[in-house]
Design an enzyme around this catalytic site. Structure first.
Site: not given
Length: 637
Positions: A315, A368
């Site tokens: 993330d 990401e």
């Protein structure tokens, strides 16, 4: 006899103690004939450290821990006889300024259910795995062979996929409940992987698991570590891969967590201009400290090696790479060359990705990453970060911008749908329509679509077909497969009752048909990263807002031709150029009644189309097809 040896200290100090989770934390063992638990914690600037818990009535001074040799490492240890599995505990750290800090164990494998914050002694080494077939097949895959596999990911928030009605607690499905319900659903739909949001222990439900306090513990919201292992095991036995969201970018300031762990900036950068995200109110890990890097590396390895997880979706990668991410002038510190790149984070990514993929063939690391940072999936030898895949956020933004438009204006934005193929070879991409796109007043996928209700469904059907045909692996957030109407909320289950409405059931059936088409046809996944697998038939039919392209397999067999219209206009004889004099078999048709289409026995389209020698789209051969409003037609040849 010390559990944490001088060699452990050395490896920890080099960020190369890859089994650190088997040493740090709380572990059952027998020392000199006595059974108990050995506690180990890193607190380099503490004045004193005590372990407190149920075993001593939370007495704050009875069990002082000792620094292990060399003392400069700052690792404290204490063996406590008689402590059993299930015992709650914490570390009481006396800071150098005299403050008392009551901290959960950073390496704990299990924790109390929020809002309680104690760690719990457990043993994660005894689960009896039965996924040998899956694991052996995974290990045999080379890095290039990984890219040639299908990957259609169902992104799931476990706490809100389904809930038990009428329960006094949150009604969460447990990991074992999910094994019984989620796995059959995913398998029937045709997804290849499940991606689980928010599995590492976290204190606040509203963070969805992206503000972590327990990097080594599956959240107790849904059961025990053994329950979580059971879910992964059952996924593998059903030939479903498991990907976890993993958050090495930042952590919250909760008092029991990592922030100022020993009274000083232990896990975070000391300078708040480097160590804090002003927008998120969180701390940033210090990637220059080997012990911090080892903490994160050990967490990643534990999920993949101990829990058999097949990959991690990392993330907020951009926030790690850029020192000025989300910051104004004066809020950040340049690197030694005066630039805005976090050189320590870059080296961390090269280290961890090379390590994980090297030790665990067939596993994946997914970034990401929302910027144009080059070579995210490039090799370390070519100065890349060595991720397996990158989320294609550029495709997602362009796709959604186009899909939101009234069809009248789409002709002026045609390039939004074609642009992604111009840079497709630059990275290994996953096309994503994730949870982030259906929260915070962004609307559900259905309600992003223009027009009245019927048009919304047809628009979304066409959009999903375009996504499934386009180069790149796929990810779709739960609920969007049956056209969830409300935005997603972690506070409630999905609106499964919508499936009583034929329109929503037709959408679910459409996505299911797309997924099975994807899995059955290697042309849709084995050459995702090269133009050898994709060819536009007509990328320029902007006046009619129609796209036609071919996906090609390595062996030249079972190729697919996609024709997709994004206007409500019927084309009685839409002619499309084709690669050669073949017979084109209609294998998916949005006008089919099973998807809510208007075809009847009298108006049913032919299933085979022989190419005619009629030049079209710069080709010698073409076929004509009756393309309905927002029509999708997929032909095999």
């Amino acid at each position: 006899m010390s559990n944490f040896t001088e060699m452990d200290c050395y490896l920890f100090g080099q960020a190369t103690h890859y089994d650190i989770y088997r040493k740090m934390g709380a572990h059952k063992m027998t020392i000199e004939g006595e059974e108990g638990v050995c506690f180990d914690v890193w607190a380099p600037h503490a004045d004193r450290v005590y372990v407190i818990g149920e075993f001593n009535g939370w007495n704050e001074t009875s069990h002082e821990m000792k620094r292990v040799t060399p003392e400069t490492m700052g690792v404290y240890e204490l063996f406590v006889p008689g402590v059993q599995i299930g015992c709650m505990y914490k570390f009481l750290i006396i800071a150098q300024d005299g403050r008392k800090l009551y901290k959960a164990d950073p390496y704990a494998n299990y924790a109390q259910l929020r809002p309680e914050t104690a760690s719990i002694v457990t043993d994660i080494s005894n689960f009896l795995w039965s996924d040998t077939e899956w694991m052996n097949a995974r290990k045999k895959l080379s890095k290039e062979e990984v890219y040639e596999q299908p990957m259609a990911i169902y992104e799931v928030h476990p706490g809100s996929w389904m809930r038990h009605p009428g329960r006094d607690d949150d009604g969460f499905y447990s990991y074992r409940d999910l094994a019984k319900t989620l796995i059959p659903y995913v398998r029937e739909m045709g997804y290849t992987h499940i991606e689980l949001m928010g599995i590492s222990e976290y204190p606040y439900d509203g963070s969805w698991g992206y503000q972590v306090t327990g990097y080594y513990a599956p959240t107790s919201r849904y059961g025990t570590p053994e329950d979580f292992a059971h879910l992964v095991n059952e996924c593998h036995k059903n030939k479903i891969g498991v990907i976890l969201d993993w958050v090495p970018a930042h952590f919250p300031k909760d008092a029991h967590g990592l922030a100022e762990f020993d009274g000083t900036a232990t896990y975070e950068y000391a300078d708040p201009r480097k160590g804090e995200h002003p927008d998120w109110g969180t701390k940033i890990f210090d990637y220059g400290k080997n012990e911090v890097k080892n903490f994160l590396i050990g967490s990643a390895l534990m999920w993949i090696e101990n829990y058999h997880v097949d990959g991690l979706r990392v993330d907020a990668v951009a926030s790690m790479l850029y020192l000025d991410y989300g910051k104004e002038d004066g809020q950040w510190v340049p690197n030694i060359y005066g630039g805005n790149k976090n050189l320590e984070a870059i080296e961390f990514f090269k280290h961890i990705n090379t390590l994980i993929l090297g030790r665990n063939p067939g596993s994946v690391m997914i970034a990401e990453e929302s910027t144009a940072w080059p070579k995210v999936t490039g090799t370390v030898e070519d100065d890349g970060l060595n991720f397996s895949y990158k989320w294609n956020m550029g495709w997602m933004h362009d796709f959604l911008d186009y899909m939101k438009l009234d069809p009248y204006f789409r002709k002026d934005n045609h390039n939004k749908m074609t642009f992604a193929m111009s840079y497709n070879e630059s990275e290994k991409y996953i096309l994503v329509l994730s949870h982030d796109e259906v929260v915070h007043l962004k609307c559900s996928m259905l309600n992003k679509m223009p027009g009245l209700e019927g048009d919304k469904f047809k628009n979304l059907m066409a959009g999903y077909a375009f996504m499934m045909g386009h180069s790149g692996k796929k990810l779709l957030f739960m609920g969007q497969e049956f056209a969830q109407e409300r935005e997603w909320s972690e506070k409630r289950e999905l609106d499964w009752f919508l499936l009583d409405d034929p329109k929503h059931k037709h959408m679910q059936d459409w996505v299911k048909a797309l997924l099975h088409l994807y899995r059955k046809n290697p042309c849709l996944y084995e050459q995702d990263t090269t133009w050898a697998g994709f060819e536009w038939m007509n990328a320029n039919d902007y006046e009619r807002s129609i796209f036609s392209f071919v996906r090609k397999s390595k062996d030249g067999k079972n190729n697919l031709l996609f024709v997709i219209s994004f206007t409500p206009v019927e084309r009685d004889d839409y002619r499309v150029g084709v690669p050669g004099r073949h017979t084109y078999k209609l294998v998916l048709n949005s006008a089919d009644p099973q998807f809510g289409g208007t075809d009847t026995e009298d108006t049913k389209r032919p299933l085979s189309y022989k190419a005619e020698k009629k030049p079209c789209d710069g080709r010698d051969y073409s076929i004509g097809y009756k393309l309905p409003p927002y029509g999708v037609a997929v032909f095999k040849f």
